[in-house]
Motif scaffolding. Structure first.
Motif, PDB file in Angstrom:
ATOM      1  N   TRP A   1     -25.336   6.553  -9.374  1.00 55.84           N
ATOM      2  CA  TRP A   1     -25.603   5.179  -9.815  1.00 55.84           C
ATOM      3  C   TRP A   1     -25.233   4.220  -8.673  1.00 55.84           C
ATOM      4  N   SER A   2     -25.694   2.992  -8.756  1.00 54.57           N
ATOM      5  CA  SER A   2     -25.371   2.008  -7.725  1.00 54.57           C
ATOM      6  C   SER A   2     -23.883   1.677  -7.708  1.00 54.57           C
ATOM      7  N   ASP A   3     -23.211   1.830  -8.859  1.00 51.11           N
ATOM      8  CA  ASP A   3     -21.772   1.562  -8.928  1.00 51.11           C
ATOM      9  C   ASP A   3     -20.938   2.842  -8.989  1.00 51.11           C
ATOM     10  N   GLN A   4     -21.453   3.894  -8.384  1.00 43.73           N
ATOM     11  CA  GLN A   4     -20.731   5.170  -8.290  1.00 43.73           C
ATOM     12  C   GLN A   4     -19.331   4.949  -7.712  1.00 43.73           C
ATOM     13  N   LYS A   5     -18.373   5.707  -8.237  1.00 44.53           N
ATOM     14  CA  LYS A   5     -16.998   5.611  -7.753  1.00 44.53           C
ATOM     15  C   LYS A   5     -16.448   7.014  -7.528  1.00 44.53           C
ATOM     16  N   ILE A   6     -15.780   7.236  -6.405  1.00 38.91           N
ATOM     17  CA  ILE A   6     -15.219   8.546  -6.061  1.00 38.91           C
ATOM     18  C   ILE A   6     -13.724   8.415  -5.827  1.00 38.91           C
ATOM     19  N   VAL A   7     -12.960   9.297  -6.445  1.00 35.70           N
ATOM     20  CA  VAL A   7     -11.520   9.371  -6.221  1.00 35.70           C
ATOM     21  C   VAL A   7     -11.184  10.821  -5.876  1.00 35.70           C
ATOM     22  N   THR A   8     -10.441  11.021  -4.800  1.00 37.36           N
ATOM     23  CA  THR A   8     -10.030  12.369  -4.414  1.00 37.36           C
ATOM     24  C   THR A   8      -8.515  12.460  -4.367  1.00 37.36           C
ATOM     25  N   GLY A   9      -8.026  13.672  -4.522  1.00 32.56           N
ATOM     26  CA  GLY A   9      -6.582  13.884  -4.493  1.00 32.56           C
ATOM     27  C   GLY A   9      -6.267  15.341  -4.727  1.00 32.56           C
ATOM     28  N   THR A  10      -5.116  15.590  -5.296  1.00 38.97           N
ATOM     29  CA  THR A  10      -4.696  16.939  -5.647  1.00 38.97           C
ATOM     30  C   THR A  10      -4.362  16.966  -7.130  1.00 38.97           C
ATOM     31  N   LEU A  11      -4.149  18.155  -7.653  1.00 38.21           N
ATOM     32  CA  LEU A  11      -3.807  18.249  -9.071  1.00 38.21           C
ATOM     33  C   LEU A  11      -2.499  17.527  -9.384  1.00 38.21           C
ATOM     34  N   SER A  12      -1.659  17.363  -8.399  1.00 31.63           N
ATOM     35  CA  SER A  12      -0.379  16.698  -8.648  1.00 31.63           C
ATOM     36  C   SER A  12      -0.495  15.179  -8.743  1.00 31.63           C
ATOM     37  N   ASN A  13      -1.540  14.598  -8.142  1.00 29.03           N
ATOM     38  CA  ASN A  13      -1.619  13.132  -8.142  1.00 29.03           C
ATOM     39  C   ASN A  13      -2.935  12.552  -8.667  1.00 29.03           C
ATOM     40  N   ILE A  14      -3.875  13.402  -9.049  1.00 29.41           N
ATOM     41  CA  ILE A  14      -5.203  12.901  -9.422  1.00 29.41           C
ATOM     42  C   ILE A  14      -5.179  12.042 -10.683  1.00 29.41           C
ATOM     43  N   ALA A  15      -4.300  12.355 -11.635  1.00 28.32           N
ATOM     44  CA  ALA A  15      -4.242  11.556 -12.863  1.00 28.32           C
ATOM     45  C   ALA A  15      -3.824  10.117 -12.548  1.00 28.32           C
ATOM     46  N   LYS A  16      -2.833   9.967 -11.688  1.00 34.50           N
ATOM     47  CA  LYS A  16      -2.360   8.638 -11.293  1.00 34.50           C
ATOM     48  C   LYS A  16      -3.467   7.878 -10.562  1.00 34.50           C
ATOM     49  N   LYS A  17      -4.158   8.564  -9.670  1.00 34.28           N
ATOM     50  CA  LYS A  17      -5.224   7.925  -8.907  1.00 34.28           C
ATOM     51  C   LYS A  17      -6.388   7.503  -9.808  1.00 34.28           C
ATOM     52  N   ALA A  18      -6.699   8.331 -10.806  1.00 36.08           N
ATOM     53  CA  ALA A  18      -7.786   7.994 -11.731  1.00 36.08           C
ATOM     54  C   ALA A  18      -7.444   6.745 -12.540  1.00 36.08           C
ATOM     55  N   ARG A  19      -6.191   6.669 -12.974  1.00 40.24           N
ATOM     56  CA  ARG A  19      -5.750   5.482 -13.735  1.00 40.24           C
ATOM     57  C   ARG A  19      -5.810   4.230 -12.863  1.00 40.24           C
ATOM     58  N   GLU A  20      -5.361   4.354 -11.631  1.00 40.19           N
ATOM     59  CA  GLU A  20      -5.378   3.203 -10.724  1.00 40.19           C
ATOM     60  C   GLU A  20      -6.797   2.724 -10.446  1.00 40.19           C
ATOM     61  N   ALA A  21      -7.744   3.674 -10.461  1.00 40.96           N
ATOM     62  CA  ALA A  21      -9.143   3.326 -10.210  1.00 40.96           C
ATOM     63  C   ALA A  21      -9.854   2.866 -11.478  1.00 40.96           C
ATOM     64  N   GLY A  22      -9.180   2.969 -12.610  1.00 41.59           N
ATOM     65  CA  GLY A  22      -9.769   2.535 -13.874  1.00 41.59           C
ATOM     66  C   GLY A  22     -10.862   3.458 -14.388  1.00 41.59           C
ATOM     67  N   ILE A  23     -10.781   4.729 -14.029  1.00 44.90           N
ATOM     68  CA  ILE A  23     -11.800   5.691 -14.474  1.00 44.90           C
ATOM     69  C   ILE A  23     -11.357   6.335 -15.783  1.00 44.90           C
ATOM     70  N   GLU A  24     -12.119   6.100 -16.828  1.00 39.87           N
ATOM     71  CA  GLU A  24     -11.764   6.619 -18.149  1.00 39.87           C
ATOM     72  C   GLU A  24     -12.908   7.364 -18.824  1.00 39.87           C
ATOM     73  N   LYS A  25     -14.131   7.251 -18.298  1.00 41.42           N
ATOM     74  CA  LYS A  25     -15.277   7.934 -18.911  1.00 41.42           C
ATOM     75  C   LYS A  25     -16.418   8.041 -17.908  1.00 41.42           C
ATOM     76  N   THR A  26     -17.461   8.760 -18.312  1.00 42.33           N
ATOM     77  CA  THR A  26     -18.678   8.950 -17.511  1.00 42.33           C
ATOM     78  C   THR A  26     -18.356   9.467 -16.113  1.00 42.33           C
ATOM     79  N   ALA A  27     -17.540  10.507 -16.056  1.00 39.10           N
ATOM     80  CA  ALA A  27     -17.132  11.035 -14.753  1.00 39.10           C
ATOM     81  C   ALA A  27     -17.022  12.550 -14.778  1.00 39.10           C
ATOM     82  N   GLN A  28     -17.273  13.146 -13.622  1.00 41.50           N
ATOM     83  CA  GLN A  28     -17.112  14.579 -13.403  1.00 41.50           C
ATOM     84  C   GLN A  28     -15.777  14.838 -12.720  1.00 41.50           C
ATOM     85  N   ILE A  29     -15.113  15.908 -13.130  1.00 39.37           N
ATOM     86  CA  ILE A  29     -13.917  16.380 -12.435  1.00 39.37           C
ATOM     87  C   ILE A  29     -14.291  17.671 -11.715  1.00 39.37           C
TER      88      ILE A  29
END
Length: 253
Positions: A195-223
């Motif tokens: 999509w035009s507003d695609q968003k990507i967050v990368t990390g590790t299993l130890s920090n990905i949850a925190k990074k996802a929250r900071e990015a405001g990603i709560e739905k419509t996403a692939q892990i």
């Protein structure tokens, strides 16, 4: 009698709709689309006078009745599903009802969000000496998952993994994957791939949850999880100068 075409809308980018899917969409007299996920730009292909229904607020019975009425009038129906309709598309229950009613249908495949996510990351799921298997799954929610397909059971293979419909439970996903992949295993979350507003967050299993929250990603996403996201792998035999196959001789000694 009209015909129903189940069409994979692709991950979002209208240009990732197949040529066949676009043609059928342009020819349709009736379009029923999954409004919660399908990019509305795809509806711009509808011809004048086409009746368009958003199935997000409809029940299965209402969808089938709409199809039955249209097919009975000799109309062409496009049932537009996000990604590829064979993956979490809920098409089987529709097809069985159409069979019962004697209404012909066909399925047109589409680009899935998990392959679009890999494309966005410029990564390959199947790297030599890393992984030759891709697991597509989801965490259980209101839709149960068979016990034999628990996340822990699948994670024990340490294969490349694409997790659908679960980013709102990313803490739980990471907790259950860490014992098998390790805390430092690479993870990528791709929201609205292509999509035009695609968003990507990368990390590790130890920090990905925190990074996802900071990015405001709560739905419509692939892990995406696995060492295929890293930089260590072996060259492919297919293009190895020391490897022969049916189309090319190698330099084996």
């Amino acid at each position: 009698m009209g015909k129903v075409h189940f069409i994979g809308a692709g991950p979002g980018d209208p240009e990732l709709l197949t040529i066949k899917g676009k043609r059928l969409l342009e020819e349709a007299d009736v379009i029923i689309y999954a409004g919660s996920l399908v990019n509305p730009q795809l509806l711009e292909a509808a011809k004048p006078g086409c009746s368009i229904y958003d199935s997000a607020g409809m029940t299965l019975e209402q969808v089938i009745e709409t199809m039955r009425e249209a097919a009975g009038g000799g109309m062409s129906i496009a049932r537009l599903h996000t990604g590829d309709p064979s993956i979490y598309g809920a098409i089987r229950e529709q097809i069985d009802e159409l069979d019962r009613l004697g209404i012909e249908c066909e399925v047109v495949p589409g680009v899935s969000s998990f392959t679009a996510s890999a494309a966005a990351l410029k990564k390959e799921f199947t790297l030599p000496d890393i992984s030759q298997t891709v697991i597509c799954t989801r965490l259980e929610g209101r839709t149960p998952v068979p016990e034999s397909e628990s996340l822990e059971s699948l994670a024990s293979h340490r294969a490349s993994m694409a997790i659908f419909l679960s980013v709102h439970m990313i803490d739980e996903v990471a907790r259950r994957l860490i014992p098998h992949y390790g805390e430092s295993a690479p993870v990528a979350i791709v929201q609205k791939a292509s999509w035009s507003d695609q968003k990507i967050v990368t990390g590790t299993l130890s920090n990905i949850a925190k990074k996802a929250r900071e990015a405001g990603i709560e739905k419509t996403a692939q892990i995406l999880v696995g060492e295929f996201l890293g930089d260590e792998y072996s060259r492919s035999k297919l293009y190895d100068p020391d490897f022969s196959h049916g189309y090319r001789g190698g330099n084996e000694k």
